[in-house]
Design a protein around this motif. Structure first.
Motif, short mmCIF file in Angstrom:
data_model
loop_
_atom_site.label_atom_id
_atom_site.label_comp_id
_atom_site.label_asym_id
_atom_site.label_seq_id
_atom_site.Cartn_x
_atom_site.Cartn_y
_atom_site.Cartn_z
N TYR A 185 -8.75 16.84 -11.89
CA TYR A 185 -9.55 15.91 -11.29
C TYR A 185 -9.94 14.74 -12.67
O TYR A 185 -11.14 14.03 -12.00
N VAL A 186 -9.26 15.56 -13.64
CA VAL A 186 -10.24 14.33 -15.00
C VAL A 186 -9.06 14.27 -16.01
O VAL A 186 -9.14 13.03 -16.44
N SER A 187 -8.05 15.30 -15.59
CA SER A 187 -6.82 15.00 -16.64
C SER A 187 -5.12 13.59 -16.37
O SER A 187 -5.76 14.32 -15.08
N ILE A 188 -4.88 13.05 -16.84
CA ILE A 188 -3.88 12.41 -16.55
C ILE A 188 -2.40 12.98 -16.44
O ILE A 188 -2.40 13.96 -17.04
N ARG A 189 -2.29 12.93 -15.10
CA ARG A 189 -0.82 13.83 -15.22
C ARG A 189 0.10 12.90 -15.40
O ARG A 189 0.82 14.15 -16.22
N HIS A 190 0.72 11.90 -15.40
CA HIS A 190 1.88 11.16 -16.06
C HIS A 190 1.35 9.89 -16.90
O HIS A 190 1.19 8.98 -16.79
N PRO A 191 1.21 10.15 -18.29
CA PRO A 191 0.77 9.29 -18.33
C PRO A 191 1.81 7.74 -19.07
O PRO A 191 0.95 6.86 -18.89
N TRP A 192 3.18 8.04 -18.57
CA TRP A 192 3.75 7.76 -18.47
C TRP A 192 3.89 6.42 -18.18
O TRP A 192 3.69 5.24 -16.99
N LEU A 193 3.56 6.62 -16.65
CA LEU A 193 3.23 6.40 -15.00
C LEU A 193 2.30 5.14 -15.17
O LEU A 193 1.98 4.48 -14.46
N MET A 194 0.76 5.64 -16.34
CA MET A 194 -0.55 4.93 -16.31
C MET A 194 -0.18 3.64 -17.08
O MET A 194 -0.32 2.95 -16.95
N LYS A 195 0.16 3.95 -17.80
CA LYS A 195 1.00 2.87 -18.85
C LYS A 195 2.08 1.60 -17.81
O LYS A 195 2.06 0.81 -17.79
N LEU A 196 2.83 2.47 -17.37
CA LEU A 196 3.85 1.51 -15.80
C LEU A 196 2.81 0.46 -14.94
O LEU A 196 2.81 -0.48 -14.46
N LEU A 197 1.54 0.91 -14.83
CA LEU A 197 0.83 0.87 -13.91
C LEU A 197 -0.23 -0.22 -13.85
O LEU A 197 -0.20 -0.94 -13.00
N GLY A 225 0.95 -1.77 0.32
CA GLY A 225 0.39 0.08 0.11
C GLY A 225 0.91 1.27 0.06
O GLY A 225 1.98 1.18 0.31
N GLU A 226 0.29 1.59 -0.30
CA GLU A 226 0.33 4.07 -0.54
C GLU A 226 2.39 3.29 -1.26
O GLU A 226 3.23 3.85 0.09
N PHE A 227 2.39 3.67 -2.79
CA PHE A 227 3.65 3.25 -2.75
C PHE A 227 3.34 4.81 -3.78
O PHE A 227 2.89 4.96 -4.63
N GLY A 228 4.46 5.88 -4.49
CA GLY A 228 5.07 6.77 -5.01
C GLY A 228 5.37 6.96 -5.73
O GLY A 228 6.90 6.75 -5.26
N THR A 229 5.64 7.07 -6.97
CA THR A 229 6.97 7.94 -7.50
C THR A 229 6.10 9.75 -8.39
O THR A 229 5.30 10.11 -8.80
N ASN A 230 7.57 10.67 -7.95
CA ASN A 230 7.54 11.84 -9.28
C ASN A 230 7.66 11.45 -10.24
O ASN A 230 8.16 12.59 -11.23
N GLY A 231 8.63 10.58 -10.59
CA GLY A 231 9.19 10.47 -12.04
C GLY A 231 10.64 11.40 -11.69
O GLY A 231 10.74 12.00 -11.36
N TYR A 232 10.45 11.74 -12.83
CA TYR A 232 11.36 12.64 -13.77
C TYR A 232 10.90 14.47 -13.89
O TYR A 232 10.08 14.20 -14.01
N TRP A 233 12.08 14.29 -13.91
CA TRP A 233 12.13 16.29 -13.86
C TRP A 233 10.93 17.27 -13.02
O TRP A 233 10.15 17.93 -13.28
N THR A 234 11.58 16.59 -11.85
CA THR A 234 11.03 17.59 -10.75
C THR A 234 11.56 18.27 -9.88
O THR A 234 10.72 18.35 -8.76
N THR A 235 12.99 17.93 -9.85
CA THR A 235 14.09 18.07 -9.01
C THR A 235 14.61 18.64 -9.60
O THR A 235 15.20 17.98 -10.85
N ALA A 236 15.67 19.15 -8.73
CA ALA A 236 17.30 19.43 -9.62
C ALA A 236 18.35 18.29 -9.03
O ALA A 236 19.16 18.39 -10.11
#
Length: 105
Positions: free
Chosen positions: A92-104, A31-42
């Protein structure tokens, strides 16, 4: 180090709790794992490590048929503040990270 290889990562999970799966002692639900993915930090190395960790984790879960809950669905932490881990954008309608949806999936 867990970024060395998937086999190293797998062996660490097996030592910590995967042995329960192998012995068929109890079901495991992650339960409750997540990621910001690429390009979110320096810090490029942190982003690469985070995505590699996620790929290793998803592979392990797939190979062992683990159920899970992803954190988070919501698009904002509070009004006007992005929830960068969220699957949805602030509308609350648009997907933030399509690449993440694909991975999941």
């Amino acid at each position: 180090h867990w970024m060395t290889s998937y086999s190293w990562f797998q062996s660490k999970l097996d030592q910590r709790w995967g042995y329960i799966l192998h012995a068929n002692e109890a079901p495991i639900w992650l339960g409750e794992f997540g990621t910001n993915g690429y390009w979110t930090t320096a810090d490029w190395w942190m982003e690469v490590g985070e995505v590699l960790w996620l790929r290793h984790l998803l592979r392990y879960m797939s190979e062992h048929d683990l159920g899970y809950a992803y954190w988070a669905l919501n698009g904002d932490k509070k009004l006007g503040e992005d929830e960068t881990f969220g699957l949805l954008k602030q509308d609350y309608v648009s997907i933030r990270h399509p690449w993440l949806m694909k991975l999941l999936s």
